[in-house]
Design an enzyme around this catalytic site. Structure first.
Site, short mmCIF file in Angstrom:
data_model
loop_
_atom_site.label_atom_id
_atom_site.label_comp_id
_atom_site.label_asym_id
_atom_site.label_seq_id
_atom_site.Cartn_x
_atom_site.Cartn_y
_atom_site.Cartn_z
N LEU A 131 44.08 39.84 41.60
CA LEU A 131 44.17 38.63 42.43
C LEU A 131 45.61 38.40 42.87
O LEU A 131 45.93 38.44 44.05
CB LEU A 131 43.64 37.43 41.64
CG LEU A 131 43.94 36.04 42.21
CD1 LEU A 131 43.22 35.85 43.54
CD2 LEU A 131 43.56 34.95 41.22
N ASP A 132 46.46 38.11 41.91
CA ASP A 132 47.89 37.86 42.13
C ASP A 132 48.64 38.52 40.98
O ASP A 132 48.78 37.89 39.93
CB ASP A 132 48.14 36.36 42.19
CG ASP A 132 49.62 36.00 42.22
OD1 ASP A 132 50.44 36.87 42.52
OD2 ASP A 132 49.95 34.83 41.94
#
Length: 385
Positions: A131-132
Site C-alpha cells: 500500500l504505502d
C-alpha cells in the site's frame, strides 16, 4: 523478461501470516501452480489458512529459514510478510537457490547490497509493492506521466506533489487511533526526523508531529505530518529535470483531533527514554487495540499540481478510501492484493531480474492500477486542466 532471468517454476512460498495477509494469498492460490504458507508452526499455518477460507488450497509449513532454504527450487517465488530486518537473510537464501523474492517493505540497505548478486543470478527482487509503499508509487507514476504528456518534459514549471496515507479506525475513538499490531513501529517512526521539500527548499522536522497540519479530503478534515525521508523519491519518481519542486512530501494521515489526543504520548517521546517507550508501546496496545468488532479504514491521497506559468497548469489526484469488512481488513486488502499482483507478474515472466520497486513507469503503473481495480481495490482519479 530478459534471456538470463530464471523461469518461474509456478511455486510460491508465502512466509508469515500476520494481519497484512489477506485476499492476496487467495489470489495466488488461484493463479500459482502450488502455494506453501510458512508460519511459526504447521498448526498455526493450518489455522491461518482455515481463517482465510483457504484450507486445502495451500500447503502449511513450519517456518525456519533453514527449512525454507532447503525447500527452495530455482524459479520459486518467496513472498516475505516478515518484519523488514528479516528480508535480507531470506533474499540471500533466494539468491543462493535462484528463487525470486517479493515483499511490500521499503528497500533496506541490506537488501540493496544483495541486489547486484540477485540480478546476476537471474532473480527478480520485487519490493515496495504493498500500500504505502506500493499503491502510492503507482498513483504518483501515473500522475507524473499524465502531467508530463500535458505540460511537456522540457517546459519550465514548478510543482507540488503530496502523498499522504493512513490506516485509521472506521469509527473514531477518543484516542483517534487503534493498534492492529505492535505500537513500537509507530512510536519509533515518530522519533525519526522527516525530510521533505517545502517552499522550494529542503526542510527537516526533527519531531514529525510538530509539522502536523490540517489536510482536507472531499470535505473531511484529517491531520497530516511528514514521514521518513521524502527527498530520495524525487529521483525515484523521475520527474522532468525542467520542473522544480515547490512542495514534495510523503507523509501520514491521522484523524482530526489526533494531535491533541496524543499529547501525552508525544511528551513521553520527547524524553527519548528507550525503556519507557518500550513499556509505553505495551500500554498503548492494551488500551487501544483493534478488536474483531472494530473496522479499519485506509485513506491514501496522492496529488500533483504543475504550474508552467501564463495560466498553463495541470492538476490531478488519486484517492483511495476503503473500509474493512468482517471478512478482511482494509489494510490486509490494500497490502496483499498489490503484492500478489506483482507476484503474478513474476510468474508470467513480465518482470526482469534485479531490484524493482512496484511498477516504475507511468505505462506500467496504469496497467497495474487497472488490474487492481478489476480485483476489488477501489480508487478514484480526478483531473483538472
Amino acid at each position: 523478461m530478459t534471456d538470463d532471468a530464471v523461469p518461474a517454476s509456478g511455486t510460491v512460498h508465502w512466509v508469515g501470516a500476520g494481519l497484512s495477509t489477506g485476499s492476496g494469498l487467495a489470489k495466488l492460490c488461484d493463479t500459482a501452480a502450488r502455494v506453501r504458507l510458512w508460519h511459526r508452526t504447521e498448526e498455526r499455518a493450518e489455522g491461518a489458512l482455515a481463517a482465510l477460507g483457504l484450507a486445502g488450497r495451500a500447503e502449511p509449513r513450519a517456518y525456519t529459514l533453514a527449512a525454507l532454504a532447503a525447500d527452495l527450487a530455482p524459479g520459486d517465488v518467496v513472498v516475505s510478510m516478515l518484519p523488514a530486518p528479516e528480508h535480507a537473510p531470506l533474499l540471500a537464501a533466494c539468491v543462493e537457490a535462484r528463487a525470486h523474492f517479493a515483499c511490500s517493505s521499503y528497500v533496506s540497505d541490506a537488501v540493496l547490497e544483495l541486489a547486484p548478486a540477485a540480478g546476476a543470478a537471474g532473480v527478480t527482487v520485487l519490493t515496495e509493492a504493498g500500500l504505502d509503499p506500493g499503491i502510492d508509487h503507482l498513483f504518483a507514476h501515473s500522475l507524473i506521466a499524465r502531467a508530463t504528456a500535458a505540460i511537456g518534459p522540457d517546459t519550465a514549471a514548478s510543482y507540488t506533489l503530496t502523498s499522504y496515507c493512513g490506516g485509521v479506525p472506521a469509527v473514531p475513538n477518543d484516542f483517534r487511533y487503534r493498534f492492529s499490531w505492535a505500537p513500537a513501529g509507530v512510536l519509533n517512526a515518530l522519533r525519526a526526523p522527516a525530510r521533505s521539500i517545502e517552499d522550494g527548499a529542503e526542510t527537516t522536522a526533527e519531531r514529525p508531529w510538530r509539522a502536523t497540519r490540517p489536510f482536507v479530503v472531499d470535505g473531511e478534515t484529517f491531520e497530516a505530518y511528514p514521514n521518513r525521508d521524502s527527498v530520495p523519491f524525487l529521483a525515484q519518481y523521475g520527474l522532468p529535470a525542467a520542473w522544480k519542486p515547490r512542495t514534495f512530501v510523503r507523509g501520514t494521515l491521522r484523524l482530526d483531533g489526533w494531535l491533541t489526543a496524543w499529547a501525552p504520548v508525544f511528551a513521553e517521546l520527547e524524553r527519548d527514554d528507550d525503556a519507557r517507550i518500550a513499556a509505553l508501546a505495551g500500554e498503548l496496545a492494551a488500551r487501544h487495540p483493534m478488536t474483531e468488532a472494530d473496522r479499519d479504514r485506509v485513506v491514501l491521497a496522492v496529488t500533483l499540481d504543475v504550474d508552467a506559468g501564463s495560466g498553463d497548469r495541470w492538476a490531478g489526484r488519486y484517492l483511495l478510501d476503503l473500509t474493512g469488512t468482517a471478512e478482511e481488513s482494509a489494510m490486509a486488502r490494500c497490502v496483499s492484493r498489490p503484492l500478489a499482483l506483482g507476484v503474478t507478474h513474476i510468474l508470467d515472466a513480465s518482470l526482469p531480474p534485479g531490484l524493482l520497486r512496484a511498477a516504475e513507469t507511468g505505462e506500467r503503473s496504469e496497467a497495474w492500477l487497472a488490474e487492481l481495480a478489476e480485483d476489488g481495490v477501489e480508487f478514484a482519479l480526478r483531473l483538472e486542466r
